[in-house]
Design a protein around this motif. Structure first.
Motif, PDB file in Angstrom:
ATOM      1  N   VAL A 162     -14.678  -7.781   4.318  1.00 32.46           N
ATOM      2  CA  VAL A 162     -13.244  -8.026   4.148  1.00 32.46           C
ATOM      3  C   VAL A 162     -12.417  -7.357   5.243  1.00 32.46           C
ATOM      4  N   GLY A 163     -12.973  -6.297   5.873  1.00 35.49           N
ATOM      5  CA  GLY A 163     -12.260  -5.664   6.979  1.00 35.49           C
ATOM      6  C   GLY A 163     -12.088  -4.171   6.795  1.00 35.49           C
ATOM      7  N   VAL A 164     -10.889  -3.687   7.050  1.00 31.96           N
ATOM      8  CA  VAL A 164     -10.555  -2.267   6.880  1.00 31.96           C
ATOM      9  C   VAL A 164     -10.108  -2.059   5.440  1.00 31.96           C
ATOM     10  N   VAL A 165     -10.751  -1.142   4.749  1.00 38.34           N
ATOM     11  CA  VAL A 165     -10.423  -0.913   3.339  1.00 38.34           C
ATOM     12  C   VAL A 165      -9.853   0.490   3.154  1.00 38.34           C
ATOM     13  N   GLY A 166      -8.826   0.580   2.344  1.00 37.16           N
ATOM     14  CA  GLY A 166      -8.285   1.860   1.917  1.00 37.16           C
ATOM     15  C   GLY A 166      -8.851   2.192   0.549  1.00 37.16           C
ATOM     16  N   GLN A 167      -9.406   3.368   0.406  1.00 34.05           N
ATOM     17  CA  GLN A 167     -10.055   3.772  -0.848  1.00 34.05           C
ATOM     18  C   GLN A 167      -9.400   5.053  -1.353  1.00 34.05           C
ATOM     19  N   ILE A 168      -8.940   5.014  -2.597  1.00 37.41           N
ATOM     20  CA  ILE A 168      -8.184   6.124  -3.180  1.00 37.41           C
ATOM     21  C   ILE A 168      -8.954   6.642  -4.389  1.00 37.41           C
ATOM     22  N   LEU A 169      -9.333   7.912  -4.339  1.00 34.75           N
ATOM     23  CA  LEU A 169     -10.258   8.487  -5.322  1.00 34.75           C
ATOM     24  C   LEU A 169      -9.534   9.316  -6.382  1.00 34.75           C
ATOM     25  N   PRO A 170     -10.161   9.475  -7.562  1.00 37.35           N
ATOM     26  CA  PRO A 170      -9.619  10.346  -8.607  1.00 37.35           C
ATOM     27  C   PRO A 170     -10.156  11.769  -8.458  1.00 37.35           C
ATOM     28  N   TRP A 171      -9.599  12.676  -9.270  1.00 32.84           N
ATOM     29  CA  TRP A 171     -10.023  14.067  -9.180  1.00 32.84           C
ATOM     30  C   TRP A 171     -11.143  14.440 -10.149  1.00 32.84           C
ATOM     31  N   ASN A 172     -11.473  13.571 -11.081  1.00 33.58           N
ATOM     32  CA  ASN A 172     -12.438  14.008 -12.098  1.00 33.58           C
ATOM     33  C   ASN A 172     -13.885  13.956 -11.613  1.00 33.58           C
ATOM     34  N   LYS A 243      -7.724  -4.358   2.313  1.00 32.04           N
ATOM     35  CA  LYS A 243      -8.067  -4.269   0.884  1.00 32.04           C
ATOM     36  C   LYS A 243      -7.935  -2.817   0.430  1.00 32.04           C
ATOM     37  N   VAL A 244      -7.494  -2.618  -0.794  1.00 31.41           N
ATOM     38  CA  VAL A 244      -7.400  -1.285  -1.383  1.00 31.41           C
ATOM     39  C   VAL A 244      -8.271  -1.228  -2.634  1.00 31.41           C
ATOM     40  N   ALA A 245      -9.048  -0.156  -2.751  1.00 29.42           N
ATOM     41  CA  ALA A 245      -9.828   0.115  -3.958  1.00 29.42           C
ATOM     42  C   ALA A 245      -9.339   1.438  -4.543  1.00 29.42           C
ATOM     43  N   PHE A 246      -8.973   1.421  -5.813  1.00 27.32           N
ATOM     44  CA  PHE A 246      -8.380   2.607  -6.443  1.00 27.32           C
ATOM     45  C   PHE A 246      -9.087   2.906  -7.754  1.00 27.32           C
ATOM     46  N   THR A 247      -9.326   4.183  -8.004  1.00 33.23           N
ATOM     47  CA  THR A 247      -9.757   4.656  -9.320  1.00 33.23           C
ATOM     48  C   THR A 247      -8.785   5.733  -9.765  1.00 33.23           C
ATOM     49  N   GLY A 248      -8.251   5.581 -10.976  1.00 33.96           N
ATOM     50  CA  GLY A 248      -7.288   6.557 -11.480  1.00 33.96           C
ATOM     51  C   GLY A 248      -6.574   6.034 -12.699  1.00 33.96           C
TER      52      GLY A 248
END
Length: 501
Positions: A162-172, A243-248
């Motif tokens: 898909v290309g350049v992905v932004g990935q945002i992680l949780p703290w747990n 693309k953005v992938a987020f967990t939270g």
């Protein structure tokens, strides 16, 4: 043992040396300071003491990381073959295991989870995720098609990164979630701008260093640390991210989805909150069920999106199950995860501690019975007793909302109609995980079809295997992580139709 100081911990030399370093951002294969020069303190939630500092990036740093990721995606990384990608992922797994003691201590210090879990469970799971996805790198393929259009055609599909992905992680689960995000994106051929949670960036930075050591080209994996409100928005609004992938949390997930739509309509996947039901039938192995219930809700102080926080027990065994779960809760030892003999560490922060305690007080005020627990522990650190609440039900805050702490809500049921039981389980805006405890295989399979959640476990509450897709129904998110299904998040399909005659 509560009220410790950081000096009470016996750290390995590698961990002590890492904490003493001046941690920068990882951009284009180099550790660099934030352009603003700002730094952020990182704290141990057990002692409330500062353990190190990291660079505090801003939107301008995110832009540099995106540019590096784009250059790598269109340059060096595009020339790496699928088999070479697989070998790099396998080498990352090897290095994670080789540095397991250091990574486990960093994870424990940063998140509060007991060290024995970080070392004996997390390291295996993180390495396994990289190895599992390494196997997929050479198996991402398209299909041939047989069109019915007039004439003679050769038609096929390509599955491309898909290309350049932004990935945002949780703290747990900082280290596990980094692996869940990084490994499939690399297997698919994407490049990454990774944002660890503000409070827990240490293992993500260390894994990025190990990835370079494993042969990952510069710019493929970039890590930006700092405030989520600043960096998260910079990632979701950046036109250079595909693309953005987020967990939270669900609340933040909705904000991210809106930002992705309003910026450049970038693709987005979300793994969000849960209020997972646990259903115990009278024919269940009660001892196994009690162990599974307690493990699910009290593991990592309940800071698990899939935690089994709503317990439904058939009236015939309700008293026995609740009493046994409460006894287990009382027997759990709460204390700093870095010290041996503790089953539960602290929650992550003062704000989270206050939030969980306020939920317990709301439960009391709404008529819940505190069977056990319900108190804050110690003068230092964010410790909370494992808590079991009875006489709870729909409309009560503790029943309806995700608490994200070691708090179990127990309820009776006497229905024999499975549709009615499923309706109670489904009466939530969430649908992430669930479990059914019974020896009746017919009941298990029928109820599994009815429950609205991304995973239904039978006679277990967790199934943390890299091959099983993980994600939610309803407001628990979009898309699936783990398993072959995660590749859908990091690839896109292109149809090619060639008219031959």
């Amino acid at each position: 043992m509560l009220d410790v100081t950081f000096k009470d911990y016996l750290l390995t030399p590698a961990t002590a040396a890492y904490l003493a370093r001046q941690h920068g951002l990882m951009i284009d294969g180099q550790s660099v300071a934030a352009l603003s020069g700002k730094r952020k303190a990182i704290y141990d939630p057990a002692s409330e003491e500062e353990i190190t500092t990291v660079a505090e990036s801003g939107a301008e740093d995110v832009d540099l990381a995106v540019r590096a990721a784009r250059a790598a995606f269109e340059g060096a990384w595009a020339k790496v073959t699928p088999s070479q990608r697989g070998r790099i992922l396998n080498r990352i797994a090897d290095l994670i295991e080789a540095n397991g003691d250091e990574l486990a201590e960093l994870e424990c210090l940063n998140s509060g989870k007991p060290l024995q879990f970080c070392r004996n469970v997390d390291i295996y799971g993180v390495a396994d995720m990289f190895r599992y996805m390494a196997g997929w790198a050479t198996k991402i393929t398209g299909d041939t098609h047989n069109p019915s259009m007039p004439g003679e055609w050769h038609a096929y599909t390509l599955r491309q990164p898909v290309g350049v992905v932004g990935q945002i992680l949780p703290w747990n689960f900082p280290m596990n979630m980094a692996a869940w995000k990084i490994a499939p994106a690399l297997a698919a051929g994407c490049t990454i701008v990774l944002k660890p949670a503000e409070a827990t960036p240490l293992t993500a930075l260390r894994i990025a260093e190990l990835a370079l050591e494993a042969g990952l080209p510069a710019g493929v994996l970039n890590v930006v640390t700092g405030k989520g409100s600043i960096i998260g928005d910079a990632i979701t609004n950046h036109p250079g991210i595909d693309k953005v992938a987020f967990t939270g949390s669900t609340e933040v997930g909705k904000h991210i989805a809106r930002s992705c739509v309003s910026s450049n309509l970038k693709k987005v996947s979300l793994e969000l909150g849960g209020k997972s039901p646990v259903i115990v039938f009278p024919d269940a192995d009660i001892d196994a069920a009690v162990a599974g219930i307690a493990g699910s809700i009290f593991f990592h102080a309940g800071q698990v999106c899939a935690a089994g926080s709503r317990l439904y027990v058939h009236d015939k065994v309700y008293d026995r199950v609740v009493e046994a779960v409460a006894a287990r809760a009382k027997a759990l030892k709460v204390g700093p995860g870095m010290l041996p003999g503790h089953d539960l560490g602290p929650v992550i922060s003062r704000a989270q501690h206050e939030s969980v305690m306020s939920y317990i007080e709301k439960g009391r005020g709404e008529g819940a019975e505190v069977v056990t627990g319900g108190r804050s522990l110690g003068q230092k650190g964010y410790f909370i007793e494992p808590t079991v609440l009875a006489n709870t039900g729909p409309g009560m805050t503790v029943h309806d909302e995700e608490i994200f702490g070691p708090v179990l809500c127990a309820m009776r049921f006497d229905e024999e109609d499975l549709a009615g039981i499923a309706a109670r389980a489904n009466a939530s805006p969430y649908g992430l995980s669930s479990s059914v405890w019974t020896r009746d295989i017919s009941v298990a399979h029928r109820l599994a079809k009815m429950i609205q959640s991304g995973i239904v476990n039978v006679n277990a509450h967790t199934s943390p295997d890299a091959s099983l897709p993980y994600g939610g129904y309803k407001q628990s998110g979009w898309g699936r992580e783990r398993g072959a299904e995660v590749l859908d998040l990091y690839t896109q399909i292109k149809a090619v139709a060639v008219k031959l005659a």
